[in-house]
Write an enzyme that holds these catalytic residues in place. Sequence first.
Site, PDB file in Angstrom:
ATOM      1  N   CYS A   2      10.904  -9.974  -6.303  1.00  0.00           N
ATOM      2  CA  CYS A   2      11.399 -10.825  -7.381  1.00  0.00           C
ATOM      3  C   CYS A   2      11.458 -12.282  -6.957  1.00  0.00           C
ATOM      4  CB  CYS A   2      12.795 -10.374  -7.791  1.00  0.00           C
ATOM      5  SG  CYS A   2      12.919  -8.627  -8.209  1.00  0.00           S
ATOM      6  N   ARG A  27       4.055 -12.450  -5.259  1.00  0.00           N
ATOM      7  CA  ARG A  27       5.052 -11.554  -4.665  1.00  0.00           C
ATOM      8  C   ARG A  27       5.111 -10.208  -5.379  1.00  0.00           C
ATOM      9  NH1 ARG A  27       9.198 -14.905  -1.910  1.00  0.00           N
ATOM     10  NH2 ARG A  27      10.774 -13.365  -2.404  1.00  0.00           N
ATOM     11  N   TRP A  74      10.770  -7.433 -10.284  1.00  0.00           N
ATOM     12  CA  TRP A  74      10.146  -6.182  -9.858  1.00  0.00           C
ATOM     13  C   TRP A  74      11.185  -5.099 -10.077  1.00  0.00           C
ATOM     14  CZ3 TRP A  74      10.817  -2.494  -5.865  1.00  0.00           C
ATOM     15  CH2 TRP A  74       9.703  -1.682  -5.610  1.00  0.00           C
ATOM     16  N   ASN A 106      17.966 -11.465  -7.381  1.00  0.00           N
ATOM     17  CA  ASN A 106      17.092 -10.668  -6.524  1.00  0.00           C
ATOM     18  C   ASN A 106      17.968  -9.760  -5.669  1.00  0.00           C
ATOM     19  OD1 ASN A 106      14.988 -12.194  -7.499  1.00  0.00           O
ATOM     20  ND2 ASN A 106      14.562 -13.250  -5.573  1.00  0.00           N
ATOM     21  N   GLY A 107      17.529  -8.528  -5.436  1.00  0.00           N
ATOM     22  CA  GLY A 107      18.286  -7.628  -4.585  1.00  0.00           C
ATOM     23  C   GLY A 107      18.793  -6.416  -5.355  1.00  0.00           C
ATOM     24  N   GLU A 489      -4.124   2.247   8.485  1.00  0.00           N
ATOM     25  CA  GLU A 489      -4.161   0.994   7.735  1.00  0.00           C
ATOM     26  C   GLU A 489      -5.294   0.995   6.712  1.00  0.00           C
ATOM     27  OE1 GLU A 489      -3.552  -3.038   6.507  1.00  0.00           O
ATOM     28  OE2 GLU A 489      -2.290  -1.389   7.222  1.00  0.00           O
ATOM     29  N   LYS A 493      -4.777   0.575   2.659  1.00  0.00           N
ATOM     30  CA  LYS A 493      -5.450  -0.451   1.851  1.00  0.00           C
ATOM     31  C   LYS A 493      -6.146   0.183   0.648  1.00  0.00           C
ATOM     32  CE  LYS A 493      -4.198  -4.049   3.769  1.00  0.00           C
ATOM     33  NZ  LYS A 493      -2.928  -3.341   3.884  1.00  0.00           N
ATOM     34  N   GLU A 496      -3.541   1.374  -1.916  1.00  0.00           N
ATOM     35  CA  GLU A 496      -2.774   0.256  -2.482  1.00  0.00           C
ATOM     36  C   GLU A 496      -3.486  -0.399  -3.656  1.00  0.00           C
ATOM     37  OE1 GLU A 496      -0.070  -2.311   0.514  1.00  0.00           O
ATOM     38  OE2 GLU A 496      -2.159  -2.189   1.100  1.00  0.00           O
ATOM     39  N   HIS A 512      -6.082  21.316  12.342  1.00  0.00           N
ATOM     40  CA  HIS A 512      -4.726  21.852  12.230  1.00  0.00           C
ATOM     41  C   HIS A 512      -4.178  21.745  10.816  1.00  0.00           C
ATOM     42  CE1 HIS A 512      -4.337  22.514  16.536  1.00  0.00           C
ATOM     43  NE2 HIS A 512      -4.829  21.303  16.736  1.00  0.00           N
ATOM     44  N   LYS A 611       4.821  -8.210  -2.830  1.00  0.00           N
ATOM     45  CA  LYS A 611       4.367  -8.807  -1.579  1.00  0.00           C
ATOM     46  C   LYS A 611       5.466  -8.845  -0.531  1.00  0.00           C
ATOM     47  CE  LYS A 611       1.542 -10.975   1.141  1.00  0.00           C
ATOM     48  NZ  LYS A 611       0.451 -10.198   1.766  1.00  0.00           N
TER      49      LYS A 611
END
Length: 616
Positions: A2, A27, A74, A106-107, A489, A493, A496, A512, A611
Amino acid sequence: MCGIVGAVSTRNIVPILIEGLKRLEYRGYDSCGVAVHQDGELRRARSTSRVAELEANVGRDGIAATTGIAHTRWATHGAPLVHNAHPHFSAGPGADGPGRIALVHNGIIENHDELRAELQQRGYVFASQTDTEVIAHLVHRYYEGDLLEAVQRALPRLRGAYAIAVFCRDEPHRVVGARQGSPLVLGVGEGENFVASDAMALAGVTERIVYLEEGDVVDLQLGRVWISAADEQGRYRAVEREVRTVAAYSGAAELGPYRHYMQKEIFEQPKAIADTLDAVPGISPELFGDGAYRIFKEVDRVLILACGTSYYAGSTARYWLESVAGIPTTVEIASEYRYRDSVPDPRTLVVTISQSGETADTLAALKHARSLGMKHTLTICNVATSAMVRECELAYVTRAGVEIGVASTKAFTTQLVALYLLTLALAQVKGRLTDEQEAAELKALRHLPLALQAVLALEPQVIAWSEDFSRKENALFLGRGLHYPIALEGALKLKEISYIHAEAYPAGELKHGPLALVTEQMPVVTVAPNDALLEKLKSNMQEVRARAGQLYVFADADSHIASDTGVHVIRMPEHYGRLSPILHVVPLQLLAYHAACARGTDVDKPRNLAKSVTVE
């Protein structure tokens, strides 16, 4: 995550608020809004679309004022709907008319349920499902003609993390801000003042920035700002905070000839790494701050705390730290570490990794580690003015520049470079790095930008693969040893930004369980450097081929892996030893990017993600 922007001025600040929100779009958000003090009343516009639509709504409605606040949200509590979008109003018990208090936040407020019940009993009517509306009503409840006093009385009632900006209909030209566990900065102007969650939002408006500290409350008026903080008895006292000159970020945020910011940032990696190494004349503990030599001599273990992509950087560094520096290393997901019983060791160097330096889970994990008696702390971070840098004894600030795309690329590779420098510095202190080895390592590091340019030249071949991937819904990624975190990673990506379900495994684990998923419809991406585990990896690849799986292999030039039916190979320009992960991750970034482009997703702003994750 946010974003907050607020302003008090003698000019129309609505264009400043809107431009600030645009600068914070990277963000991540799913709604946005603005509220102002206009003609003696509070006016508001909100949208569940992009800031551009909010800007159009503001223009259509004729919203203009000299005092106001704005927000990108957000969603946490409550779906991304207009009535849940900030700013939130409070008009008083039983009132549903024009608001008296306007607030953005925010939070997360953890005790919002009990506060909501209390306020409802007092007659307050809630128009949203958010935790934020509780704060607006709480400030209203304590308001007796002085907004600052009302905020200071409300804050001790809140449990959780917050950055807020609030103004009142009855006090034109005044905005009050506060922070606890979420970032907030003050922008000092000439006859006007600003507040924002990120200095970037104020680029082009003011370069005089104050980074508010935990517990700070700031009172913005036209000709003055007043910062206060509570003492041990809970009484608010005036405090002094340094005013810093922060250069505008506007140039770094230009897209230029690229299709998306993510593509731009992938191609900026050679420069970002060169810049990160620019201030490194040689290997020395003092690269990480004054007193680093003494601290490095005292520690015999490393604990790495991080989230997401930064966690994978730390997981890669574990291999380096143990094999090169000979130091036992543990890597913990920050959001899990603080909630489990662990065995602290005061001789541990606690290393946090964060692109923004404001990641709430990592900051909380750092404080938890310190509370257990582990006082030696170091951060790898891309923002010199961040909370993480201020909280840690030592720091290495990478020079990736502003990263707009939500999916991290250049921040990740510069983190790896910084972690390799840390490995070498610790090895030097522990007597495991000779002068000849140092010279060879520095030569290899300084060749990285050129080596990355050669990897980026593989983009056309990766684009050809991406067409196949864009039609898939699942993918597996395999790596061994040092390259297993790189496979993780790569899978992150892809999921995402393309929304293709992707998982990564150590290649030896294939038999396995994950091998049950392999069919001719399952692409299996394999990171295949020419290292000591290559022959083992080839055996794992044969297990995939025996089940008709489709292999997509990034192989070093001398690895003797040939293209064949069901085996697609892109050859890397050269094998790069222990630094190979920094090269091998780049084509994985390109693969995710071009697969997402082929599927038509919003590459820079993937759904549901942010972000800078500043809530727990």
